[in-house]
Write a protein that holds these residues in place. Structure first.
Motif, PDB file in Angstrom:
ATOM      1  N   GLY A   1      46.478  40.397  34.435  1.00 22.63           N
ATOM      2  CA  GLY A   1      45.590  39.328  34.019  1.00 22.63           C
ATOM      3  C   GLY A   1      44.143  39.772  34.003  1.00 22.63           C
ATOM      4  O   GLY A   1      43.835  40.968  33.882  1.00 22.63           O
ATOM      5  N   GLN A   2      43.253  38.815  34.134  1.00 17.57           N
ATOM      6  CA  GLN A   2      41.824  39.120  34.125  1.00 17.57           C
ATOM      7  C   GLN A   2      41.455  39.999  35.320  1.00 17.57           C
ATOM      8  O   GLN A   2      42.144  40.006  36.339  1.00 17.57           O
ATOM      9  N   PRO A   3      40.379  40.743  35.233  1.00 15.43           N
ATOM     10  CA  PRO A   3      40.000  41.643  36.326  1.00 15.43           C
ATOM     11  C   PRO A   3      39.761  40.895  37.638  1.00 15.43           C
ATOM     12  O   PRO A   3      39.231  39.781  37.644  1.00 15.43           O
ATOM     13  N   LEU A   4      40.159  41.539  38.728  1.00 18.71           N
ATOM     14  CA  LEU A   4      39.936  40.994  40.064  1.00 18.71           C
ATOM     15  C   LEU A   4      39.002  41.880  40.877  1.00 18.71           C
ATOM     16  O   LEU A   4      38.813  41.655  42.074  1.00 18.71           O
TER      17      LEU A   4
ATOM     18  N   ARG B   1      50.755  49.725  44.188  1.00 16.41           N
ATOM     19  CA  ARG B   1      50.040  49.497  42.920  1.00 16.41           C
ATOM     20  C   ARG B   1      48.836  48.583  43.129  1.00 16.41           C
ATOM     21  O   ARG B   1      47.754  48.831  42.583  1.00 16.41           O
ATOM     22  N   ILE B   2      49.026  47.503  43.903  1.00 13.91           N
ATOM     23  CA  ILE B   2      47.912  46.588  44.164  1.00 13.91           C
ATOM     24  C   ILE B   2      46.811  47.310  44.922  1.00 13.91           C
ATOM     25  O   ILE B   2      45.621  47.206  44.599  1.00 13.91           O
ATOM     26  N   TRP B   3      47.220  48.066  45.922  1.00  9.06           N
ATOM     27  CA  TRP B   3      46.252  48.783  46.752  1.00  9.06           C
ATOM     28  C   TRP B   3      45.423  49.759  45.913  1.00  9.06           C
ATOM     29  O   TRP B   3      44.203  49.770  45.988  1.00  9.06           O
ATOM     30  N   THR B   4      46.095  50.561  45.136  1.00 11.53           N
ATOM     31  CA  THR B   4      45.382  51.588  44.356  1.00 11.53           C
ATOM     32  C   THR B   4      44.590  50.996  43.203  1.00 11.53           C
ATOM     33  O   THR B   4      43.647  51.614  42.707  1.00 11.53           O
ATOM     34  N   SER B   5      44.942  49.785  42.770  1.00  9.55           N
ATOM     35  CA  SER B   5      44.198  49.136  41.687  1.00  9.55           C
ATOM     36  C   SER B   5      42.921  48.477  42.175  1.00  9.55           C
ATOM     37  O   SER B   5      41.923  48.430  41.438  1.00  9.55           O
ATOM     38  N   LEU B   6      42.921  47.971  43.412  1.00  9.11           N
ATOM     39  CA  LEU B   6      41.813  47.146  43.867  1.00  9.11           C
ATOM     40  C   LEU B   6      40.975  47.748  44.989  1.00  9.11           C
ATOM     41  O   LEU B   6      39.759  47.555  45.031  1.00  9.11           O
ATOM     42  N   GLU B   7      41.604  48.470  45.898  1.00  8.63           N
ATOM     43  CA  GLU B   7      40.850  49.028  47.025  1.00  8.63           C
ATOM     44  C   GLU B   7      39.738  49.987  46.572  1.00  8.63           C
ATOM     45  O   GLU B   7      38.629  49.933  47.105  1.00  8.63           O
ATOM     46  N   PRO B   8      39.978  50.866  45.603  1.00  9.38           N
ATOM     47  CA  PRO B   8      38.880  51.757  45.172  1.00  9.38           C
ATOM     48  C   PRO B   8      37.671  51.003  44.605  1.00  9.38           C
ATOM     49  O   PRO B   8      36.560  51.540  44.599  1.00  9.38           O
ATOM     50  N   ALA B   9      37.891  49.772  44.146  1.00 12.49           N
ATOM     51  CA  ALA B   9      36.787  48.964  43.607  1.00 12.49           C
ATOM     52  C   ALA B   9      36.059  48.195  44.702  1.00 12.49           C
ATOM     53  O   ALA B   9      35.124  47.449  44.411  1.00 12.49           O
TER      54      ALA B   9
ATOM     55  N   VAL C   1      37.608  46.027  46.896  1.00 13.74           N
ATOM     56  CA  VAL C   1      38.269  44.775  47.247  1.00 13.74           C
ATOM     57  C   VAL C   1      39.096  44.991  48.516  1.00 13.74           C
ATOM     58  O   VAL C   1      39.942  45.889  48.565  1.00 13.74           O
ATOM     59  N   ARG C   2      38.857  44.169  49.534  1.00 18.23           N
ATOM     60  CA  ARG C   2      39.688  44.219  50.741  1.00 18.23           C
ATOM     61  C   ARG C   2      40.983  43.479  50.447  1.00 18.23           C
ATOM     62  O   ARG C   2      40.988  42.268  50.229  1.00 18.23           O
ATOM     63  N   VAL C   3      42.093  44.211  50.460  1.00 16.36           N
ATOM     64  CA  VAL C   3      43.389  43.624  50.123  1.00 16.36           C
ATOM     65  C   VAL C   3      44.216  43.488  51.399  1.00 16.36           C
ATOM     66  O   VAL C   3      44.455  44.472  52.100  1.00 16.36           O
ATOM     67  N   ASN C   4      44.625  42.265  51.694  1.00 18.34           N
ATOM     68  CA  ASN C   4      45.459  41.998  52.867  1.00 18.34           C
ATOM     69  C   ASN C   4      46.908  41.886  52.419  1.00 18.34           C
ATOM     70  O   ASN C   4      47.289  40.905  51.770  1.00 18.34           O
ATOM     71  N   LEU C   5      47.696  42.905  52.764  1.00 17.14           N
ATOM     72  CA  LEU C   5      49.120  42.919  52.424  1.00 17.14           C
ATOM     73  C   LEU C   5      49.981  42.872  53.680  1.00 17.14           C
ATOM     74  O   LEU C   5      51.147  43.246  53.666  1.00 17.14           O
TER      75      LEU C   5
ATOM     76  N   ALA D   1      50.509  33.559  38.177  1.00 16.36           N
ATOM     77  CA  ALA D   1      50.479  33.662  36.720  1.00 16.36           C
ATOM     78  C   ALA D   1      49.367  32.783  36.136  1.00 16.36           C
ATOM     79  O   ALA D   1      48.681  33.168  35.182  1.00 16.36           O
ATOM     80  N   ALA D   2      49.173  31.599  36.713  1.00 22.28           N
ATOM     81  CA  ALA D   2      48.127  30.709  36.230  1.00 22.28           C
ATOM     82  C   ALA D   2      46.745  31.258  36.557  1.00 22.28           C
ATOM     83  O   ALA D   2      45.812  31.185  35.740  1.00 22.28           O
ATOM     84  N   LEU D   3      46.596  31.827  37.756  1.00 26.15           N
ATOM     85  CA  LEU D   3      45.312  32.385  38.167  1.00 26.15           C
ATOM     86  C   LEU D   3      44.940  33.621  37.353  1.00 26.15           C
ATOM     87  O   LEU D   3      43.753  33.962  37.246  1.00 26.15           O
ATOM     88  N   ALA D   4      45.928  34.278  36.776  1.00 28.33           N
ATOM     89  CA  ALA D   4      45.660  35.487  35.991  1.00 28.33           C
ATOM     90  C   ALA D   4      44.730  35.224  34.809  1.00 28.33           C
ATOM     91  O   ALA D   4      44.067  36.143  34.327  1.00 28.33           O
ATOM     92  N   SER D   5      44.670  33.970  34.381  1.00 25.50           N
ATOM     93  CA  SER D   5      43.774  33.638  33.268  1.00 25.50           C
ATOM     94  C   SER D   5      42.914  32.406  33.566  1.00 25.50           C
ATOM     95  O   SER D   5      42.244  31.898  32.668  1.00 25.50           O
ATOM     96  N   ALA D   6      42.922  31.941  34.803  1.00 22.69           N
ATOM     97  CA  ALA D   6      42.205  30.716  35.145  1.00 22.69           C
ATOM     98  C   ALA D   6      40.687  30.913  35.106  1.00 22.69           C
ATOM     99  O   ALA D   6      40.161  31.877  35.666  1.00 22.69           O
ATOM    100  N   PRO D   7      39.945  30.009  34.487  1.00 27.41           N
ATOM    101  CA  PRO D   7      38.480  30.126  34.409  1.00 27.41           C
ATOM    102  C   PRO D   7      37.779  30.117  35.765  1.00 27.41           C
ATOM    103  O   PRO D   7      36.648  30.591  35.870  1.00 27.41           O
ATOM    104  N   VAL D   8      38.434  29.569  36.804  1.00 23.87           N
ATOM    105  CA  VAL D   8      37.783  29.497  38.113  1.00 23.87           C
ATOM    106  C   VAL D   8      37.652  30.864  38.774  1.00 23.87           C
ATOM    107  O   VAL D   8      36.753  31.097  39.583  1.00 23.87           O
ATOM    108  N   VAL D   9      38.521  31.797  38.433  1.00 25.97           N
ATOM    109  CA  VAL D   9      38.599  33.067  39.164  1.00 25.97           C
ATOM    110  C   VAL D   9      37.335  33.916  39.065  1.00 25.97           C
ATOM    111  O   VAL D   9      36.884  34.465  40.078  1.00 25.97           O
TER     112      VAL D   9
END
Length: 317
Positions: A252-255, A275-283, A285-289, A220-228
């Motif tokens: 949160g902010q785009p990943l 949902r995570i896979w379909t949101s990020l893999e097409p962009a 992003v390698r998602v390790n689940l 939740a914190a990383l969703a808006s953290a400036p470091v991301v």
């Protein structure tokens, strides 16, 4: 899966245990390997002294780039290394306490305040620390350090806060195994605030906040953290991440700028994983689940006293 194993490669070099009898004339070039000091599982102080003496008398210390302290050697005081800093002038990488579970539980591996050690080795580029009891880190930081990993079943909150606030201008990779309250952990999101705000670590590109029971709060914190936005990879692996934390990440902010998102060892539903896979893999992003876990109360019956729904971290004891 065991997360605590002997390292076979370190700092891009193969690890070579200091051989007990091999003549110095047939040893490899001192800069070509990471030297591992290992006195054996039933070693005595005398065994370690023999191992250390052999290393310091047969290896060209001025050329050593990477050093790994294994069983027996990890009991040495930092001062032993500091006293050799005038000879270990090329040391760039250090692994403190390369022990497996059958040698010593990670929760009982003792460390210390790393300030004198870091001051003695200004050329250090990579530092790995296994174990957290007694650990502390200087807020004054280190100008040259590029990679820092702390593997712990319970990282002292004060040490985590000091790392978060430390001046590390060259640091590109940071991984913290925060661990469990019962084994000395208990770091809060608030204590990590300087890190999440992107302060004092302008070169940071990989962040791992791992092995934590508060993974949902961290997400939740990383969703808006400036470091991301400046990161290329992010890890929330080894912890108690649930759908609640994943939902916060997705809203949160785009990943999509990330090259990799590691959520392995998690408690996500199949629907959330999709949902995570379909949101990020097409962009791209390698998602390790990998490593979906069941809650303990699902396997053994409801636990009314469990505040985390029966979820657990990967490494504690």
């Amino acid at each position: 899966m065991s997360y605590v194993q002997h390292v076979e490669n370190f700092y891009g070099l193969p690890v070579l245990t200091v051989p007990p009898y091999t003549p110095a004339t047939v040893l490899p070039d001192a800069a070509s390997v990471a030297w591992r000091l290992y006195a054996g599982p039933y070693s005595t102080d005398e065994d370690y002294e023999v191992c250390w003496e052999r290393f310091t008398s047969t290896v060209e210390l001025e050329k050593v780039r990477a050093l790994v302290l294994g069983h027996g050697a990890h009991y040495m005081s930092d001062q032993t290394l500091i006293d050799l800093s005038s000879r270990l002038v090329g040391l760039e990488a250090l692994f403190l306490s390369d022990l497996e579970d059958d040698e010593e539980m990670i929760s009982t591996i003792y460390q210390s305040d790393l300030a004198p050690l870091l001051e003695a080795f200004p050329g250090l580029r990579e530092l790995v620390v296994r174990g957290g009891e007694g650990l502390d880190f200087p807020v004054t930081g280190h100008a040259g350090l590029r990679a820092l990993r702390v593997e712990s079943g319970g990282l002292p909150p004060e040490a985590a806060a000091h790392i978060a606030a430390a001046d590390l201008p060259s640091l590109e990779r940071l991984e913290l195994w925060l661990g469990d309250d019962d084994y000395g952990g208990g770091t809060t999101v608030e204590q990590l605030a300087p890190l999440l705000a992107g302060e004092r670590k302008p070169a940071l590109r990989h962040l791992g906040l791992q092995n934590s029971p508060i993974q949902d709060e961290l997400a939740a914190a990383l969703a808006s953290a400036p470091v991301v936005p400046r990161l290329t990879s992010l890890s929330l692996s080894m912890g108690a991440l649930s759908d609640e934390g994943a939902e916060a990440l997705l809203h949160g902010q785009p990943l999509t700028h990330l090259k990799e998102l590691d959520l392995s060892h998690h408690f996500l539903s199949h629907d959330m994983m999709l949902r995570i896979w379909t949101s990020l893999e097409p962009a791209g992003v390698r998602v390790n689940l990998y490593g979906r876990n069941e809650r303990e109360d699902d396997r053994w019956g409801d636990d009314e006293e469990s505040g985390d729904g029966g979820r657990y971290i990967a490494v504690a004891e």
